[in-house]
Design an enzyme around this catalytic site. Structure first.
Site, short mmCIF file in Angstrom:
data_model
loop_
_atom_site.label_atom_id
_atom_site.label_comp_id
_atom_site.label_asym_id
_atom_site.label_seq_id
_atom_site.Cartn_x
_atom_site.Cartn_y
_atom_site.Cartn_z
N GLU A 174 0.85 -1.17 0.00
CA GLU A 174 0.00 0.00 0.00
C GLU A 174 0.90 1.23 0.00
O GLU A 174 1.91 1.25 0.70
CB GLU A 174 -0.84 -0.09 1.28
CG GLU A 174 -1.46 1.15 1.78
CD GLU A 174 -2.13 0.91 3.15
OE1 GLU A 174 -2.32 -0.25 3.58
OE2 GLU A 174 -2.45 1.90 3.80
N HIS A 212 -3.21 -6.94 10.42
CA HIS A 212 -4.04 -8.00 9.82
C HIS A 212 -3.80 -9.37 10.46
O HIS A 212 -3.40 -10.31 9.78
CB HIS A 212 -3.74 -8.14 8.33
CG HIS A 212 -3.87 -6.89 7.52
ND1 HIS A 212 -3.29 -6.74 6.27
CD2 HIS A 212 -4.55 -5.74 7.75
CE1 HIS A 212 -3.59 -5.54 5.78
NE2 HIS A 212 -4.35 -4.91 6.67
N ASN A 241 -5.10 -6.74 1.71
CA ASN A 241 -5.84 -6.32 2.90
C ASN A 241 -7.07 -7.23 3.05
O ASN A 241 -7.76 -7.50 2.07
CB ASN A 241 -6.27 -4.87 2.78
CG ASN A 241 -5.13 -3.99 2.31
OD1 ASN A 241 -4.59 -4.21 1.24
ND2 ASN A 241 -4.76 -3.03 3.10
P1 FDA Z 1 -13.03 -7.31 14.01
O1 FDA Z 1 -11.74 -7.15 14.70
O2 FDA Z 1 -13.40 -6.34 12.96
O3 FDA Z 1 -14.22 -7.29 15.09
C1 FDA Z 1 -14.17 -7.99 16.29
C2 FDA Z 1 -15.02 -7.27 17.34
O4 FDA Z 1 -15.18 -8.11 18.47
C3 FDA Z 1 -14.40 -5.97 17.85
O5 FDA Z 1 -15.33 -4.92 17.74
C4 FDA Z 1 -14.05 -6.28 19.31
O6 FDA Z 1 -14.16 -5.15 20.17
C5 FDA Z 1 -15.08 -7.35 19.66
N1 FDA Z 1 -14.65 -8.24 20.74
C6 FDA Z 1 -13.45 -8.85 20.87
N2 FDA Z 1 -13.40 -9.59 21.98
C7 FDA Z 1 -14.61 -9.45 22.59
C8 FDA Z 1 -15.17 -9.95 23.81
N3 FDA Z 1 -14.48 -10.79 24.61
N4 FDA Z 1 -16.43 -9.58 24.14
C9 FDA Z 1 -17.14 -8.74 23.33
N5 FDA Z 1 -16.65 -8.23 22.17
C10 FDA Z 1 -15.40 -8.58 21.81
N6 FDA Z 1 -8.28 -4.37 6.39
C11 FDA Z 1 -8.59 -4.12 5.08
O7 FDA Z 1 -9.09 -5.01 4.38
N7 FDA Z 1 -8.35 -2.87 4.56
C12 FDA Z 1 -7.77 -1.86 5.29
O8 FDA Z 1 -7.58 -0.75 4.79
C13 FDA Z 1 -7.41 -2.15 6.63
N8 FDA Z 1 -6.78 -1.21 7.41
C14 FDA Z 1 -6.55 -1.43 8.75
C15 FDA Z 1 -6.03 -0.42 9.56
C16 FDA Z 1 -5.89 -0.63 10.92
C17 FDA Z 1 -5.31 0.45 11.78
C18 FDA Z 1 -6.29 -1.87 11.50
C19 FDA Z 1 -6.17 -2.11 12.98
C20 FDA Z 1 -6.80 -2.87 10.70
C21 FDA Z 1 -6.93 -2.67 9.32
N9 FDA Z 1 -7.48 -3.66 8.50
C22 FDA Z 1 -7.72 -3.40 7.17
C23 FDA Z 1 -7.82 -4.99 9.05
C24 FDA Z 1 -9.33 -5.20 9.26
O9 FDA Z 1 -9.90 -4.10 9.93
C25 FDA Z 1 -9.54 -6.49 10.06
O10 FDA Z 1 -8.96 -7.55 9.33
C26 FDA Z 1 -11.01 -6.80 10.30
O11 FDA Z 1 -11.63 -5.76 11.04
C27 FDA Z 1 -11.19 -8.11 11.03
O12 FDA Z 1 -12.56 -8.45 11.00
P2 FDA Z 1 -13.17 -9.49 12.03
O13 FDA Z 1 -14.59 -9.70 11.66
O14 FDA Z 1 -12.27 -10.67 12.08
O15 FDA Z 1 -13.08 -8.81 13.48
#
Ligand code: FDA
Length: 491
Positions: free
Chosen positions: A347, A430, A468
């Site tokens: 990126e 990721h 991503n």
């Molecule tokens: P995700 O992490 O989205 O959701 C999980 C949820 O569960 C969270 O809201 C969390 O709070 C909750 N949770 C966890 N444990 C819990 C518990 N015990 N009780 C209650 N709730 C709980 N990807 C991409 O494709 N393009 C991009 O541009 C980017 N850029 C990027 C930037 C940054 C800074 C980050 C941190 C990440 C990215 N990503 C990305 C990655 C992408 O955001 C990530 O892969 C997905 O959000 C993952 O999706 P999931 O459904 O796996 O879980």
């Protein structure tokens, strides 16, 4: 303790959770979703930008936790961005209703078909490329920046310079789609609407423009009347009962993280969508605390999706550098995936520091040939991650090759300003894997050795997808939930 019965519970409101909730609600099922983070929309609290970090900036921390420039002190609040620190890697995750969609850069990239087939040999790739990926693009509102706007807009100088330099070094570039609404962006440029991407908003949330999950899947699911989202509800552990139902210990907190209520939830069907690290923690910790049965594959095949950050200083310092004004939304990438010796995608990332730092930032995505493993340490009560420099050695070699080639063609130096010795091997956005589809689960995400437990999130992807990941996570969740519903799992 308050006891709540819910037939179907979903833990987490990120991509996997939001897809599951929508499709189940559309099928007429009542769904309760537990999310440890805040419902920002309902709270009315605005997101803060990168130059003035406020409440949304970090999950219960006294200082900001962005990958660099953490000079800001904070009052602990249940913010949107959290970081889990391990010995050799730091993992950033989103918290709040919408999960990672609140904090991510919105880059909506479909994986290369050849790599998708390599990673998921058992999936019907044709069906994914003809049905699930197009469906996901529509639901997530994926769109592409206008070329003329990109050419003219001062906020995209970093992209234009990045692409020009890449071409000069002999690399191929691609336009990257995004969920940020580019029509909105054109209006914000003209100051017709409030600014967001042009106001350094992104990793602490966007107040406008970005189609995060609360504006797409979750909104649609709520509109069915069948979904209830309980925010600031953190699941502590899960117990399997004799009648194959589950009992969850849940803590409700306030926005300073103080527990205000201990609750018990009972459910017949449980969907874990807490994100790769959240889901693994729940499974492994519950195994230790409540003897929740877990299959031997849980924790295995974990990877950082080949994330490797690097950067260059002294990028065109005499001709305006990468620009003082920068959009937070990346739209350019360098595609070197087909190079047999140095396969990577990167990126061309923004660095909106409010001044021209003549610095280019890149987030490389590499293959993950050596996977890691996640386990749980009963003494420290924390996750352990078996992951060190040996896992990232090839990624580092690729980054070194890339930076040298760019510098030879364009000038510039490896960025010591951003990272120790210029390489951020420890930056992971990721995390993927640990509960791999078809290994730790059946073909549709039903967890092995269980009758009523499902995993639908990034942990299903075996550590790598080459781009991503959220488009793939969403598509896999669509595929799994469609089949689970068809098989009457939630009847
Ligand atoms: P995700 O992490 O989205 O959701 C999980 C949820 O569960 C969270 O809201 C969390 O709070 C909750 N949770 C966890 N444990 C819990 C518990 N015990 N009780 C209650 N709730 C709980 N990807 C991409 O494709 N393009 C991009 O541009 C980017 N850029 C990027 C930037 C940054 C800074 C980050 C941190 C990440 C990215 N990503 C990305 C990655 C992408 O955001 C990530 O892969 C997905 O959000 C993952 O999706 P999931 O459904 O796996 O879980």
């Amino acid at each position: 303790k308050e006891v709540i019965d819910a037939p179907i519970l979903v833990i987490g409101s990120g991509y996997g959770g939001a897809v599951s909730a929508l499709r189940l609600c559309e099928a007429g099922k009542k769904v309760v979703m537990l999310e440890m983070g805040l419902n920002w929309e309902k709270s009315g609290i605005p997101f803060s930008n990168m130059l003035k970090p406020g409440k949304s900036a970090a999950w219960l921390k006294k200082k900001t936790i962005a990958p660099f420039m953490n000079i800001f002190s904070l009052t602990p609040f249940t913010g949107t961005l959290d970081r889990m620190d391990f010995e050799h890697i730091n993992i950033w995750v989103g918290r709040g209703v919408g999960g990672g969609s609140l904090v991510n850069g919105g880059m909506a990239v479909t994986p290369k078909e050849s790599y998708f087939k390599e990673i998921f040999p058992d999936l019907d790739a044709e069906k994914f490329y003809n049905t699930y990926f197009p469906l996901v693009h529509k639901e997530l509102k994926v769109n592409v920046i206008g070329e003329q706007f990109l050419k003219d807009c001062p906020y995209y100088q970093f992209t234009r310079v990045g692409e020009e330099e890449a071409h000069k070094a002999g690399f191929k570039t691609i336009r990257v789609p995004n969920v940020y609404d580019f029509q909105y962006m054109e209006k914000e440029y003209k100051n017709e609407v409030p600014r967001s991407a042009f106001n350094t908003e992104v990793i602490y949330g966007n107040n406008h423009g970005k189609n995060s999950l609360d504006k797409t899947y979750l909104k649609k699911a709520l509109e069915t009347g069948n979904l209830e989202i309980l925010d600031l509800h953190c699941v502590e552990n899960i117990k399997l009962n004799d009648d194959k139902t589950y009992t969850l210990n849940v803590q409700q907190t306030d926005t300073s993280g103080v527990v205000v209520s201990d609750k018990i939830f009972n459910c017949k069907k449980l969907i874990l969508a807490a994100g790769t690290m959240g889901t693994l923690k729940l499974l492994l910790q519950s195994h230790a605390v409540t003897s929740l049965p877990i299959h031997e594959q849980i924790g295995k095949n974990w990877g950082n999706n080949g994330n490797f950050m690097t950067g260059r200083n002294w990028v065109k310092p005499l001709s305006g550098g990468t620009g003082a004004k920068q959009s937070t939304i990346p739209v350019g990438g360098i595609d070197n995936w087909d190079d047999k010796e140095h396969p990577f995608f990167t990126e061309i990332a923004p660095l909106p520091m409010g001044m021209d730092v003549a610095t280019a930032l890149y987030l490389l995505i590499n293959r993950v040939d050596k996977k890691g493993e996640v386990s749980y340490d009963v003494n420290t009560k924390k996750l352990n991650l078996d992951w060190d420099q040996s896992n990232t050695a090839k990624m580092r070699e690729n980054a070194d090759y890339f930076i040298k080639k760019m510098n030879r063609a364009n000038g510039g130096t490896r960025s010591h300003f951003l990272f120790n010795n210029g390489f951020g091997a420890d930056v992971c956005y990721h995390p993927l894997g640990g509960c791999v589809l078809g290994k730790a689960t059946n073909a549709y995400g039903k967890v092995n050795d269980h009758d009523n437990l499902y995993v639908l999130d990034g942990s299903l992807i075996p550590g790598t997808i080459g781009v991503n990941p959220f488009v793939t996570i969403t598509a896999i969740a669509e595929y799994c939930i469609e089949n689970l519903i068809r098989q009457n799992e939630f009847a």
